[in-house]
Write an enzyme that holds these catalytic residues in place. Structure first.
Site, PDB file in Angstrom:
ATOM      1  CB  SER A   1      67.926  -6.050 -52.776  1.00  0.00           C
ATOM      2  OG  SER A   1      68.393  -4.740 -53.017  1.00  0.00           O
TER       3      SER A   1
ATOM      4  CE  LYS B   1      63.664  -8.000 -53.048  1.00  0.00           C
ATOM      5  NZ  LYS B   1      63.288  -9.244 -53.747  1.00  0.00           N
TER       6      LYS B   1
ATOM      7  CE1 TYR C   1      67.712  -5.717 -65.110  1.00  0.00           C
ATOM      8  CE2 TYR C   1      67.540  -6.629 -67.329  1.00  0.00           C
ATOM      9  CZ  TYR C   1      68.256  -5.938 -66.357  1.00  0.00           C
ATOM     10  OH  TYR C   1      69.534  -5.477 -66.640  1.00  0.00           O
TER      11      TYR C   1
ATOM     12  CG  PHE D   1      63.596 -14.076 -59.853  1.00  0.00           C
ATOM     13  CD1 PHE D   1      63.670 -15.317 -60.474  1.00  0.00           C
ATOM     14  CD2 PHE D   1      64.777 -13.377 -59.630  1.00  0.00           C
ATOM     15  CE1 PHE D   1      64.881 -15.861 -60.871  1.00  0.00           C
ATOM     16  CE2 PHE D   1      65.999 -13.918 -60.025  1.00  0.00           C
ATOM     17  CZ  PHE D   1      66.050 -15.157 -60.634  1.00  0.00           C
TER      18      PHE D   1
ATOM     19  NE  ARG E   1      73.688   3.627 -55.513  1.00  0.00           N
ATOM     20  CZ  ARG E   1      74.031   4.668 -54.769  1.00  0.00           C
ATOM     21  NH1 ARG E   1      75.340   4.921 -54.570  1.00  0.00           N
ATOM     22  NH2 ARG E   1      73.126   5.458 -54.216  1.00  0.00           N
TER      23      ARG E   1
ATOM     24  N   GLY F   1      67.640   9.732 -49.896  1.00  0.00           N
ATOM     25  CA  GLY F   1      67.857   8.297 -49.642  1.00  0.00           C
ATOM     26  C   GLY F   1      69.090   7.750 -50.327  1.00  0.00           C
TER      27      GLY F   1
ATOM     28  CE1 TYR G   1      68.036 -10.221 -57.871  1.00  0.00           C
ATOM     29  CE2 TYR G   1      69.844 -11.606 -57.164  1.00  0.00           C
ATOM     30  CZ  TYR G   1      68.553 -11.475 -57.643  1.00  0.00           C
ATOM     31  OH  TYR G   1      67.790 -12.589 -57.879  1.00  0.00           O
ATOM     32  CG  PHE G   2      75.878  -4.926 -54.935  1.00  0.00           C
ATOM     33  CD1 PHE G   2      75.849  -6.216 -54.419  1.00  0.00           C
ATOM     34  CD2 PHE G   2      76.254  -3.887 -54.088  1.00  0.00           C
ATOM     35  CE1 PHE G   2      76.225  -6.485 -53.097  1.00  0.00           C
ATOM     36  CE2 PHE G   2      76.650  -4.143 -52.772  1.00  0.00           C
ATOM     37  CZ  PHE G   2      76.629  -5.440 -52.274  1.00  0.00           C
TER      38      PHE G   2
ATOM     39  CE1 TYR H   1      64.382  -3.123 -53.423  1.00  0.00           C
ATOM     40  CE2 TYR H   1      62.601  -4.616 -53.995  1.00  0.00           C
ATOM     41  CZ  TYR H   1      63.944  -4.289 -53.996  1.00  0.00           C
ATOM     42  OH  TYR H   1      64.852  -5.159 -54.561  1.00  0.00           O
TER      43      TYR H   1
ATOM     44  CB  THR I   1      67.869  -2.497 -50.623  1.00  0.00           C
ATOM     45  OG1 THR I   1      67.893  -2.494 -52.023  1.00  0.00           O
ATOM     46  CG2 THR I   1      67.180  -1.260 -50.128  1.00  0.00           C
TER      47      THR I   1
HETATM   48  C1  WQD Z   1      71.816   4.594 -59.291  1.00  0.00           C
HETATM   49  C2  WQD Z   1      72.479   5.954 -59.244  1.00  0.00           C
HETATM   50  C3  WQD Z   1      71.062   7.723 -58.470  1.00  0.00           C
HETATM   51  C4  WQD Z   1      68.310   7.817 -61.844  1.00  0.00           C
HETATM   52  C5  WQD Z   1      68.168   0.684 -56.755  1.00  0.00           C
HETATM   53  C6  WQD Z   1      67.433   0.031 -55.644  1.00  0.00           C
HETATM   54  C7  WQD Z   1      68.079  -1.264 -55.286  1.00  0.00           C
HETATM   55  C8  WQD Z   1      68.336  -2.126 -56.514  1.00  0.00           C
HETATM   56  C9  WQD Z   1      69.058  -1.347 -57.596  1.00  0.00           C
HETATM   57  C10 WQD Z   1      66.684  -3.856 -56.586  1.00  0.00           C
HETATM   58  C11 WQD Z   1      72.096   6.736 -57.989  1.00  0.00           C
HETATM   59  C12 WQD Z   1      71.493   7.951 -59.911  1.00  0.00           C
HETATM   60  C13 WQD Z   1      69.344   7.450 -60.998  1.00  0.00           C
HETATM   61  C14 WQD Z   1      68.333   9.086 -62.480  1.00  0.00           C
HETATM   62  C15 WQD Z   1      70.426   9.558 -61.414  1.00  0.00           C
HETATM   63  N1  WQD Z   1      67.132  -2.649 -57.024  1.00  0.00           N
HETATM   64  N2  WQD Z   1      70.383   8.315 -60.794  1.00  0.00           N
HETATM   65  N3  WQD Z   1      69.406   9.904 -62.244  1.00  0.00           N
HETATM   66  O1  WQD Z   1      69.211   3.565 -56.140  1.00  0.00           O
HETATM   67  O2  WQD Z   1      71.499   2.474 -56.499  1.00  0.00           O
HETATM   68  O3  WQD Z   1      69.447   1.053 -56.312  1.00  0.00           O
HETATM   69  O4  WQD Z   1      68.286  -0.181 -57.860  1.00  0.00           O
HETATM   70  O5  WQD Z   1      67.188  -4.588 -55.804  1.00  0.00           O
HETATM   71  O6  WQD Z   1      67.199  -1.929 -54.428  1.00  0.00           O
HETATM   72  O7  WQD Z   1      67.519   0.865 -54.520  1.00  0.00           O
HETATM   73  O8  WQD Z   1      69.828   2.441 -58.350  1.00  0.00           O
HETATM   74  O9  WQD Z   1      69.596   3.093 -60.697  1.00  0.00           O
HETATM   75  O10 WQD Z   1      68.025   4.127 -58.993  1.00  0.00           O
HETATM   76  O11 WQD Z   1      70.422   4.805 -59.035  1.00  0.00           O
HETATM   77  O12 WQD Z   1      71.375  10.327 -61.212  1.00  0.00           O
HETATM   78  O13 WQD Z   1      67.416   9.471 -63.258  1.00  0.00           O
HETATM   79  O14 WQD Z   1      72.026   6.724 -60.345  1.00  0.00           O
HETATM   80  O15 WQD Z   1      71.084   8.937 -57.751  1.00  0.00           O
HETATM   81  O16 WQD Z   1      73.231   7.460 -57.555  1.00  0.00           O
HETATM   82  P1  WQD Z   1      70.031   2.479 -56.756  1.00  0.00           P
HETATM   83  P2  WQD Z   1      69.378   3.618 -59.327  1.00  0.00           P
END
Ligand code: WQD
Length: 338
Positions: free
Chosen positions: A124, A153, A11, A80, A231, A295, A177-178, A149, A126
Site C-alpha cells: 500500500s 504493510k 474487493y 491479499f 489522492r 492523519g 496501491y494508491f 494497518y 501507506t
Molecule cells: C480519501 C480522501 C479523506 C471519507 C486509505 C488508506 C490506504 C488505502 C486507501 C489500503 C481523504 C477524504 C474520506 C469521508 C472524506 N487503503 N474523505 N470524507 O485515507 O487516502 O487511504 O485508503 O491500502 O491505506 O489509508 O483514503 O478514502 O479514506 O480518504 O472527506 O467520509 O477522502 O479525508 O482526503 P485514504 P480515504
C-alpha cells in the site's frame, strides 16, 4: 499455470481472480469471509464462465495451507488476505498485528516448505507514511505510517526484503496501491465494506442510495487548489490487471525482489470526486465541509513510471469510469439488500 489467491473473495482479490481467469490461469482461492461474502464465489463464475478451486479457511492456519499445496501444484501466490481498515487498526492494533503478520509468516513458511517461491504481495502507498513528498517514487525511503494497518504493510515489506536477501531464489513483487475505487462493469462485484465505511467512495455510495444521510468532506483548508485533499484514485480493474502484468514478469524472469507503485499518477481532490460523481450519475449528493481528519496528508500521488517501463502497465480507466462503475455496483446490490 495455477495461482493461489489469498483473500480472493475480497474487493481487490475478487477482481484479480476475474482477470486471472480471463487470462486463462487456473485459480485457487482461500478466504475465511472475515471481510467478504461467500456469494462472491458464484459472481466470479458468472462473470468469467469459468470454474476454480476454493478453500474456506484462515491463512494463519498452516495445515490448510499445506493441504492446498499438497492438493494443487501452485506456480505462484498473490497474497491479499489481511485486515485493512485504517481506523479499526488504531482501536484494535493487536488484532491487526496478529492477523496481518501471522497470516503472512504462515504463508511464507508453507511456501518455503513446498518449494513455491513466487509471490506477489498486496502492499500500500501507506508505507510512504509521512514523508513530505507529494509524488511517490518506489526508491524513496519509506516513512512512518500513521496507523497500525500501514505499519503491518511496512513490516511485511521488510520481512520480504529480509527473506529475499537470505534466500535469493525467491521471486517477490510488492505492489503499492494508491486509492482503489470502482467495480467490475457487470456490477456484480465491488467494494462492499461492512459497517460505516471509512473510505471516501464507499461512503459516497451509501449517501447516493440514501443509506447514509450526508457526506462530510474532511477539511477544505488544505494547501491545494480547492482546499480539499488530493489522492491518486485507480480503478480496481486497472489495479487487477497490474497484478496480471506483475505475475507474468515474476513467472517468466529470474528470481528478484521488485516494488511497483500502482496508481494513475493523476491527483484528484475530494471535491472533484464529488462533483464528477454527481455529473456522471446525474444526481445531487448531500455533503458538507467539516474538520480535517487526523492523519490525512494534503496530497498523495503515485509516480507510476516504473510500472510502465518494466511491466508495460498503466491505468486506462478514467475518473468518470470509476464513478459510473461504483454507482452501478451499489444500485445493483443495495436493491438486493432491501
Ligand atoms: C480519501 C480522501 C479523506 C471519507 C486509505 C488508506 C490506504 C488505502 C486507501 C489500503 C481523504 C477524504 C474520506 C469521508 C472524506 N487503503 N474523505 N470524507 O485515507 O487516502 O487511504 O485508503 O491500502 O491505506 O489509508 O483514503 O478514502 O479514506 O480518504 O472527506 O467520509 O477522502 O479525508 O482526503 P485514504 P480515504
Amino acid at each position: 499455470m495455477k495461482i493461489l489467491i489469498t483473500g480472493g473473495c475480497g474487493y481487490i482479490g475478487s477482481h484479480t481472480a476475474v482477470e486471472l481467469l480471463n487470462a486463462n490461469y487456473e485459480v485457487v482461492i482461500i478466504d475465511n469471509f472475515s471481510n467478504s461474502k461467500r456469494d462472491v464465489l458464484d459472481k466470479i463464475k458468472v462473470i468469467t464462465g469459468k470454474n476454480f478451486s476454493f478453500y474456506e479457511g484462515d491463512v494463519c492456519d498452516k495445515e490448510i495451507l499445506r493441504q492446498i499445496f499438497s492438493e494443487n501444484k501452485i506456480d505462484g501466490v498473490i497474497h491479499f488476505a489481511g485486515f485493512k481498515a485504517v481506523g479499526e487498526s488504531v482501536s484494535k492494533p493487536l488484532m491487526y498485528y496478529r492477523n496481518n503478520l501471522d497470516s503472512t509468516l504462515s504463508l511464507l513458511e508453507v511456501m518455503n516448505e513446498m518449494n513455491c517461491k513466487k509471490l506477489v504481495f498486496s502492499s500500500s502507498a501507506t508505507v510512504y507514511g509521512d514523508c513530505h513528498e507529494t509524488r511517490f517514487v518506489e526508491t524513496i525511503k519509506k516513512g512512518t505510517p500513521s496507523n497500525p494497518y500501514g505499519k503491518t504493510k511496512t513490516m511485511i515489506e521488510d520481512i520480504l526484503e529480509d527473506l529475499y536477501h537470505a534466500d535469493p531464489t525467491w521471486s517477490i513483487t510488492m505492489l503499492r496501491y494508491f486509492n482503489p475505487v470502482g467495480s467490475h462493469s457487470s456490477g456484480l462485484i465491488g467494494d462492499d465494506p461492512s459497517g460505516i465505511p471509512n473510505n471516501l467512495m464507499p461512503y459516497i455510495l451509501r449517501v447516493a442510495v440514501g443509506q447514509l444521510e450526508c457526506l462530510t468532506i474532511f477539511g477544505n483548508d488544505y494547501d491545494t487548489p480547492d482546499g480539499t485533499c488530493i489522492r491518486d484514485y485507480i480503478h480496481v480493474v486497472d489495479l487487477a490487471q497490474g497484478h496480471i502484468k506483475a505475475l507474468e514478469q515474476l513467472l517468466n524472469n529470474e528470481p528478484k525482489i521488485r516494488i511497483y507503485n500502482l496508481g494513475s499518477g493523476q491527483g484528484v481532490s475530494v471535491t472533484e470526486i464529488v462533483t464528477t460523481f454527481e455529473k456522471v450519475n446525474n444526481l445531487k449528493l448531500n455533503y458538507k465541509y467539516g474538520a480535517r481528519r487526523n492523519g490525512d496528508l494534503p496530497a498523495i500521488c503515485a509516480d507510476p513510471t516504473l510500472a510502465l517501463k518494466e511491466l508495460g502497465w498503466k491505468t486506462t480507466k478514467t475518473l468518470e469510469d470509476m464513478c459510473r462503475d461504483s454507482y452501478n455496483f451499489i444500485i445493483k446490490n443495495s436493491q438486493n439488500k432491501n
